[in-house]
Design a protein around this motif. Sequence first.
Motif, PDB file in Angstrom:
ATOM      1  N   LEU A  96     -10.006  -2.835 -13.777  1.00 49.77           N
ATOM      2  CA  LEU A  96      -9.835  -2.888 -12.324  1.00 49.77           C
ATOM      3  C   LEU A  96     -11.213  -3.089 -11.712  1.00 49.77           C
TER       4      LEU A  96
ATOM      5  N   ILE B 206      -7.931   4.161 -13.622  1.00 59.80           N
ATOM      6  CA  ILE B 206      -7.618   3.417 -14.842  1.00 59.80           C
ATOM      7  C   ILE B 206      -6.102   3.239 -14.928  1.00 59.80           C
ATOM      8  N   VAL B 207      -5.709   2.226 -15.704  1.00 60.93           N
ATOM      9  CA  VAL B 207      -4.297   1.878 -15.871  1.00 60.93           C
ATOM     10  C   VAL B 207      -3.926   2.069 -17.338  1.00 60.93           C
ATOM     11  N   SER B 208      -2.868   2.818 -17.580  1.00 59.07           N
ATOM     12  CA  SER B 208      -2.408   3.069 -18.941  1.00 59.07           C
ATOM     13  C   SER B 208      -0.898   2.932 -18.988  1.00 59.07           C
TER      14      SER B 208
ATOM     15  N   ASP C 167       0.826  -1.216   0.000  1.00 53.07           N
ATOM     16  CA  ASP C 167       0.000   0.000   0.000  1.00 53.07           C
ATOM     17  C   ASP C 167       0.858   1.263   0.000  1.00 53.07           C
TER      18      ASP C 167
ATOM     19  N   ILE D  42      -1.540  -4.022  -8.368  1.00 48.71           N
ATOM     20  CA  ILE D  42      -2.739  -3.256  -8.018  1.00 48.71           C
ATOM     21  C   ILE D  42      -3.801  -4.270  -7.633  1.00 48.71           C
ATOM     22  N   ASP D  43      -4.174  -4.279  -6.369  1.00 52.97           N
ATOM     23  CA  ASP D  43      -5.234  -5.198  -5.964  1.00 52.97           C
ATOM     24  C   ASP D  43      -6.161  -4.538  -4.958  1.00 52.97           C
TER      25      ASP D  43
ATOM     26  N   ASP E 294      -6.182   2.969 -20.739  1.00 53.43           N
ATOM     27  CA  ASP E 294      -7.184   2.155 -20.031  1.00 53.43           C
ATOM     28  C   ASP E 294      -7.069   0.681 -20.394  1.00 53.43           C
ATOM     29  N   LEU E 295      -5.994   0.052 -19.916  1.00 53.29           N
ATOM     30  CA  LEU E 295      -5.600  -1.271 -20.386  1.00 53.29           C
ATOM     31  C   LEU E 295      -6.117  -2.430 -19.537  1.00 53.29           C
ATOM     32  N   ALA E 296      -6.742  -2.123 -18.413  1.00 55.07           N
ATOM     33  CA  ALA E 296      -7.147  -3.215 -17.508  1.00 55.07           C
ATOM     34  C   ALA E 296      -8.502  -2.922 -16.884  1.00 55.07           C
TER      35      ALA E 296
ATOM     36  N   LEU F 108      -3.578  -7.113 -10.387  1.00 53.76           N
ATOM     37  CA  LEU F 108      -2.744  -6.771 -11.549  1.00 53.76           C
ATOM     38  C   LEU F 108      -1.266  -6.832 -11.190  1.00 53.76           C
TER      39      LEU F 108
ATOM     40  N   ARG G 188     -11.176  -1.087  -2.006  1.00 50.24           N
ATOM     41  CA  ARG G 188     -10.514   0.019  -2.712  1.00 50.24           C
ATOM     42  C   ARG G 188      -9.236  -0.518  -3.332  1.00 50.24           C
TER      43      ARG G 188
ATOM     44  N   ILE H 212      -1.545  -6.272 -20.015  1.00 45.47           N
ATOM     45  CA  ILE H 212      -1.201  -4.849 -20.002  1.00 45.47           C
ATOM     46  C   ILE H 212       0.086  -4.687 -20.791  1.00 45.47           C
TER      47      ILE H 212
ATOM     48  N   ILE I 216      -5.352  -0.655  -4.068  1.00 47.52           N
ATOM     49  CA  ILE I 216      -4.079  -0.266  -3.462  1.00 47.52           C
ATOM     50  C   ILE I 216      -2.935  -0.682  -4.384  1.00 47.52           C
TER      51      ILE I 216
END
Lengths: 171, 171
Positions: free
Chosen positions: B52, A62-64, A48, B147-148, B48-50, B89, B60, B27, B62
Motif C-alpha cells: 500500500l 497492511i493487507v492480509s 470511504d 483500497i486506494d 502483508d500481501l500488498a 487495490l 491516506r 493478493i 480509504i
Amino acid sequence: MTEQQAGIKLTPIPLSAEAFAPFGDVIEVRESVQHYLINEGNTLRYHDLAQLDVAAEDGRAIVSIFRSTPLAQPISIKLMERHPLGSQLFMPLCETPYLVVVAPKGEFDASKLSVFIANGEQGVNYHAGTWHHYCLALEHLSDFLVIDRAGPGNNCDQLQLDEQILINPDY
Amino acid sequence: MTEQQAGIKLTPIPLSAEAFAPFGDVIEVRESVQHYLINEGNTLRYHDLAQLDVAAEDGRAIVSIFRSTPLAQPISIKLMERHPLGSQLFMPLCETPYLVVVAPKGEFDASKLSVFIANGEQGVNYHAGTWHHYCLALEHLSDFLVIDRAGPGNNCDQLQLDEQILINPDY
C-alpha cells in the motif's frame, strides 16, 4: 438446567451499522453511504466505508488474508482480544455468514458482550481498543481480507475468560 | 480480416504474481507468501500481501466497495488511467473471474498492453503510476473491495485511445 450448566448464553442478532456503531464500522453496500457513478457509468463507488486508524506509534496499514476454520457448535467464548494501537477490518471473500462477538472498550465486562451475525456481504472494522473474539467462520473454511496495523509496540491484549459463555446455535 | 477491421487484439492470460510483478501485487492465498497459524490454530494468516502506497502529499488509505457492471463482449479498450499519487487495490467479493488490463508506467504504449484473467480468489494492487483499465467484471454485476488513496492533488490521469483494441472473448 443444573447449577453447573449455568452461565451466559448469547443469541446473535443481525449485524447493522447502527447497532455496531459503538464497536466499529460495517463495510457494506447500503443506500445511506455516499455513492456515485464512475468509470463511464459502469461502476457504482460506495465511498470511504471504514475509519482506518493504524498510524499510532509509526504504524502502517497492511493487507492480509485470514483463512478461518469454523469452531464446533455450540461455540464457546473463552478468549477475547483487543488491539490498543489500531483498527482491524475483516471483509468476507466467500459470501458466507459469520459471527462477530464484541464488548465495549475499557475494562472488559462479560455482561456487556454482544453477538452479531454478519451476512456474507458485510465486513466489520473493529475500532482500536474494542474487545472482540477472533474470526468466527461458519459452515466451511472461509477467507477474509484483513486490513490491520503493522508497527512497533504491543498491539494485542488477550483475555482468558473463566465464565462459561456459549453462543446459542439456534438463530 | 479487412484493413478496416485491423487493430490490436489482446488475449488474456492467467493472472500470476510473477507475471503481474511489473504492474503491482496479486493478493491471494499461495504457499510462497509468509503464512502462519493464529487464533488457537483456527486461522491461517497470509501476511502483508500488498504494497500500500498512499501517503504521498498527505494522502491516506480509504476503503470503498465498487459495484461493477460487465461491459458488452467483445470488450473494447478505449480508456486507460493511472494514479500517480497512490496504489489502488481491488479484491473481488463474489468469487467471479474478471479481467485486468495494464500497461507499464511512463509514457503510455499501446503495444505494451497486457490482459490477465483473474480467478475470483485473486485481487490486484496497481502500483502508483501503472496504466490500467477500470474494473472489468465478467458474467454479472460484481462487487470489489477497493483500497486506494484519498488526499489533495490530482491522482487520476485518463487517456482516450484512438486505436481499435479488442479483447479476444475466446479464452
